[in-house]
Design a protein around this motif. Sequence first.
Motif, PDB file in Angstrom:
ATOM      1  N   SER A   1       2.365   2.575  -5.839  1.00 29.76           N
ATOM      2  CA  SER A   1       1.211   2.371  -6.713  1.00 29.76           C
ATOM      3  C   SER A   1       1.157   0.927  -7.214  1.00 29.76           C
ATOM      4  O   SER A   1       2.183   0.240  -7.312  1.00 29.76           O
ATOM      5  CB  SER A   1       1.285   3.323  -7.912  1.00 29.76           C
ATOM      6  OG  SER A   1       2.354   2.958  -8.767  1.00 29.76           O
TER       7      SER A   1
ATOM      8  N   GLU B   1       0.820  -1.203   0.000  1.00 30.75           N
ATOM      9  CA  GLU B   1       0.000   0.000   0.000  1.00 30.75           C
ATOM     10  C   GLU B   1       0.861   1.263   0.000  1.00 30.75           C
ATOM     11  O   GLU B   1       0.333   2.374  -0.006  1.00 30.75           O
ATOM     12  CB  GLU B   1      -0.932   0.004   1.215  1.00 30.75           C
ATOM     13  CG  GLU B   1      -1.981  -1.099   1.161  1.00 30.75           C
ATOM     14  CD  GLU B   1      -2.953  -1.087   2.322  1.00 30.75           C
ATOM     15  OE1 GLU B   1      -2.604  -0.520   3.387  1.00 30.75           O
ATOM     16  OE2 GLU B   1      -4.061  -1.631   2.181  1.00 30.75           O
TER      17      GLU B   1
ATOM     18  N   GLU C   1      -7.155   4.751 -14.451  1.00 32.84           N
ATOM     19  CA  GLU C   1      -6.752   4.104 -13.204  1.00 32.84           C
ATOM     20  C   GLU C   1      -6.292   2.659 -13.368  1.00 32.84           C
ATOM     21  O   GLU C   1      -5.873   2.043 -12.392  1.00 32.84           O
ATOM     22  CB  GLU C   1      -7.908   4.150 -12.203  1.00 32.84           C
ATOM     23  CG  GLU C   1      -8.233   5.554 -11.741  1.00 32.84           C
ATOM     24  CD  GLU C   1      -9.221   5.562 -10.597  1.00 32.84           C
ATOM     25  OE1 GLU C   1      -9.373   4.517  -9.939  1.00 32.84           O
ATOM     26  OE2 GLU C   1      -9.833   6.605 -10.365  1.00 32.84           O
ATOM     27  N   TYR C   2      -6.378   2.095 -14.580  1.00 33.31           N
ATOM     28  CA  TYR C   2      -6.023   0.676 -14.671  1.00 33.31           C
ATOM     29  C   TYR C   2      -5.501   0.255 -16.031  1.00 33.31           C
ATOM     30  O   TYR C   2      -4.327  -0.122 -16.171  1.00 33.31           O
ATOM     31  CB  TYR C   2      -7.243  -0.180 -14.300  1.00 33.31           C
ATOM     32  CG  TYR C   2      -6.921  -1.648 -14.133  1.00 33.31           C
ATOM     33  CD1 TYR C   2      -6.218  -2.102 -13.016  1.00 33.31           C
ATOM     34  CD2 TYR C   2      -7.317  -2.582 -15.077  1.00 33.31           C
ATOM     35  CE1 TYR C   2      -5.917  -3.450 -12.868  1.00 33.31           C
ATOM     36  CE2 TYR C   2      -7.031  -3.927 -14.933  1.00 33.31           C
ATOM     37  CZ  TYR C   2      -6.324  -4.356 -13.826  1.00 33.31           C
ATOM     38  OH  TYR C   2      -6.029  -5.674 -13.677  1.00 33.31           O
TER      39      TYR C   2
ATOM     40  N   TRP D   1      -2.060   1.132 -17.616  1.00 28.98           N
ATOM     41  CA  TRP D   1      -0.797   0.524 -17.175  1.00 28.98           C
ATOM     42  C   TRP D   1      -0.857  -1.004 -17.161  1.00 28.98           C
ATOM     43  O   TRP D   1       0.169  -1.663 -17.337  1.00 28.98           O
ATOM     44  CB  TRP D   1      -0.363   1.044 -15.798  1.00 28.98           C
ATOM     45  CG  TRP D   1      -1.326   0.827 -14.665  1.00 28.98           C
ATOM     46  CD1 TRP D   1      -2.206   1.728 -14.160  1.00 28.98           C
ATOM     47  CD2 TRP D   1      -1.505  -0.368 -13.877  1.00 28.98           C
ATOM     48  NE1 TRP D   1      -2.931   1.187 -13.127  1.00 28.98           N
ATOM     49  CE2 TRP D   1      -2.511  -0.101 -12.928  1.00 28.98           C
ATOM     50  CE3 TRP D   1      -0.911  -1.625 -13.887  1.00 28.98           C
ATOM     51  CZ2 TRP D   1      -2.942  -1.048 -11.999  1.00 28.98           C
ATOM     52  CZ3 TRP D   1      -1.331  -2.578 -12.959  1.00 28.98           C
ATOM     53  CH2 TRP D   1      -2.331  -2.282 -12.038  1.00 28.98           C
TER      54      TRP D   1
ATOM     55  N   SER E   1       0.579   0.201 -10.198  1.00 31.65           N
ATOM     56  CA  SER E   1       1.274   0.251 -11.484  1.00 31.65           C
ATOM     57  C   SER E   1       2.759  -0.048 -11.321  1.00 31.65           C
ATOM     58  O   SER E   1       3.319  -0.909 -12.019  1.00 31.65           O
ATOM     59  CB  SER E   1       1.075   1.631 -12.120  1.00 31.65           C
ATOM     60  OG  SER E   1       1.900   1.781 -13.253  1.00 31.65           O
ATOM     61  N   ASP E   2       3.429   0.644 -10.413  1.00 31.00           N
ATOM     62  CA  ASP E   2       4.866   0.432 -10.223  1.00 31.00           C
ATOM     63  C   ASP E   2       5.159  -0.983  -9.734  1.00 31.00           C
ATOM     64  O   ASP E   2       6.139  -1.610 -10.160  1.00 31.00           O
ATOM     65  CB  ASP E   2       5.426   1.454  -9.232  1.00 31.00           C
ATOM     66  CG  ASP E   2       5.626   2.827  -9.866  1.00 31.00           C
ATOM     67  OD1 ASP E   2       5.475   2.930 -11.093  1.00 31.00           O
ATOM     68  OD2 ASP E   2       5.931   3.783  -9.132  1.00 31.00           O
TER      69      ASP E   2
END
Length: 751
Positions: free
Chosen positions: A565, A562, A613-614, A617, A567-568
Amino acid sequence: MTTSIVGYPRIGAKRELKFAIEKFFKKELSESELQEVAKAQRELNWQTQFKAGIDYIPSNDFSFYDTTLDTAFALNIVPERYQALGISPLEKYFAAARGHQSQAGDVKALAMKKWFNTNYHYMVPEFDDGTELKLDLTKLLSEYQEALALGIATKPVLIGPYTLLKLIRFTGKTTIDTVLTDFVAIYSDIFKALAEEKIEWLQLDEPALVFDLTDADITLFKSIYTPLLAGKQTVKVLLQTYFGDVRDIYSELIKLDVDGIGLDFVEGRKTAELVETYGFPTDKKLFAGVVNGKNIWRNNYEKTLDVLAKLPEKPLVISSSCSLQHVPYTVSAETDLSEDILKHFAFAQEKLQELKDINDIYYKRETDSLSVNKALFAQDRFEADATVQAKVAGLTDLDFTRTPEFSDRETIQKDVFNLPVLPTTTIGSFPQTADVRKNRLNFKRGDITKEAYDQFNEAKTKEWIDWQEAVGFDVLVHGEFERNDMVEYFGEKLSGYVFTKYAWVQSYGTRCVKPPIVWGDIARVQQLSVADSFYAQSLTDKPVKGMLTGPVTILNWSFPREDISLSDSTLQIALAIQEEVLDLEKNGIKIIQIDEAALREKLPLRQTDWNSEYLDWAIPAFRLVHAKVAPTTQIHTHMCYSEFTDIIPAIDAMDADVISFEASRSDLSILDALQENGFRTQTGPGVYDIHSPRIPPVEEIEAVIQKILAKVPVEKVWINPDCGLKTRGVAEVKASLENLVTATQEIRKGL
């Protein structure tokens, strides 16, 4: 009365219920013995919550398979094919969940889909024109009385009428509009029945309210709840939402004559803003979902208190954001992990204590637990991997682009592989029989050597390679006998992961998963699968697929960090899997399957957030994995048990060469979406349901293939089951796959 949870895990801390149900399936346990196991699990759950100081304790959140299916059966939304079997009510219930094949009849199971944005799966209720709503609250009322006998007055839980109507599959002329009045009437009867039992609270779960709602959706909701609540009698109604915010209907919700509204302050991006902007009525209780019901990290009390400080103080109930069934039972079972690690985790039982802590800090100004929590979050948890972080930061557009173009690769690969029309294959795994599991356990305990362990797995691999060749499969798999799980297995060979012993979570029915925990930065520190794939390929001249799990699925089926991100974190995993893909290619593996079964799982429920948001990536993360392979290497992927029809363009953009889909339980509905979107990728829609114990006849599979060919060009079609076969028995797997190959060969003759 200031603490609550939405729901609690039900499989048992050591999967006691799972094993009992499976024994019942094998006729090793009677129905009465199964009911005793279930009762013991329920009582333990209630007592655990009661001792932890939870005020609003749920009941009827227990299920033998799925709570949506339970609600459907309580309302008699049960198709005639199950009603006509002439078997016991519990067996009829399991027939709807799993399918049934005996002298009583041969019926397929109901469709199964992902439960919103989780890894849990629900059974899709099916409403045919012969369905007549009838109320049977035996389960709900008996479980309420069980808890009451322990001195615990619970709040029974049901799927709310709006969400249930949205989940139902109508198979005939019946529509939502034609059954609306009957639905209001039967939920009114529920209120009456609960009032007669002097039950104080009823929780109606309405997670479908967190989607993007149209004016028609809002009108439908009001047309249900306005007349329904007019007759709710003495029962207090908690309208519970979760998995997001209710921005499209919040102003209407707070006008309803309900007694409590449950809101998600974890995944609900706009929930706090909605309360601040529109207020919250003083005649209702706000059940504030501030403790994350989907992840296992400790709650940061300071941040939570900041959220609560902006809410009306009374009447406020501190709650979980959603049901705790999405996390394991208790950290205390993990005796193999150090306290330095465990102190950062909160599973279901620990989240009960967190709710109590937050409640005491908020209402009683207790400071000791707050000080301990502050100290926990003030320390560094792990040492960052600068090399991994630099690799992610240095990625450019070229790293995500495969050359040459898809159409050119398709031509090259047809010449390289020279496969027959309608090539046959399986998804990857073969049955993990008792001897396979025993071999792995013996090695883990140190009872056998690595050499003995490997020799056993090689013998199994050879046995199944030989069998696939004999049956006539075109592209083979090695069977994955060395793998405990499609995510945990790879995580064990990557740096940055932590693994548990008993942190099981229900995926569907008796199927449980044990998600690994992303602890820090991820890197590949050893080869993951090369040796096993190389050995399998050495046994045959036919191509054997290298089998990997994709980065998005590894992330989605882990408990993620948490502090960075999603993504990363996914890109770190993608770089690690990319190294494995290139090593497989170097070692002669020419077909590599990179499964993205959970691609959709963290897709925002609101379509307006999908790209930003998704998908922007997640899709590139998959492309990163295979962008550097040669055009002569064929990349496959697999997806299952989600709604994919609305993201077909994004799936095509993954730039795989072949994609297999779960499609059998949804009657191949995905084919229309493929056709409408001009889907270019070769595809293998699953031709039979592996999650049912029934064996599909040859004629049935032939009919499915013909249905596929009516909508997908024959040169684009692969033939395969709809998922991996690790959970099935050997006899049913072999019989089903032999029928699959026979059916394919018959269809080929007619082409």
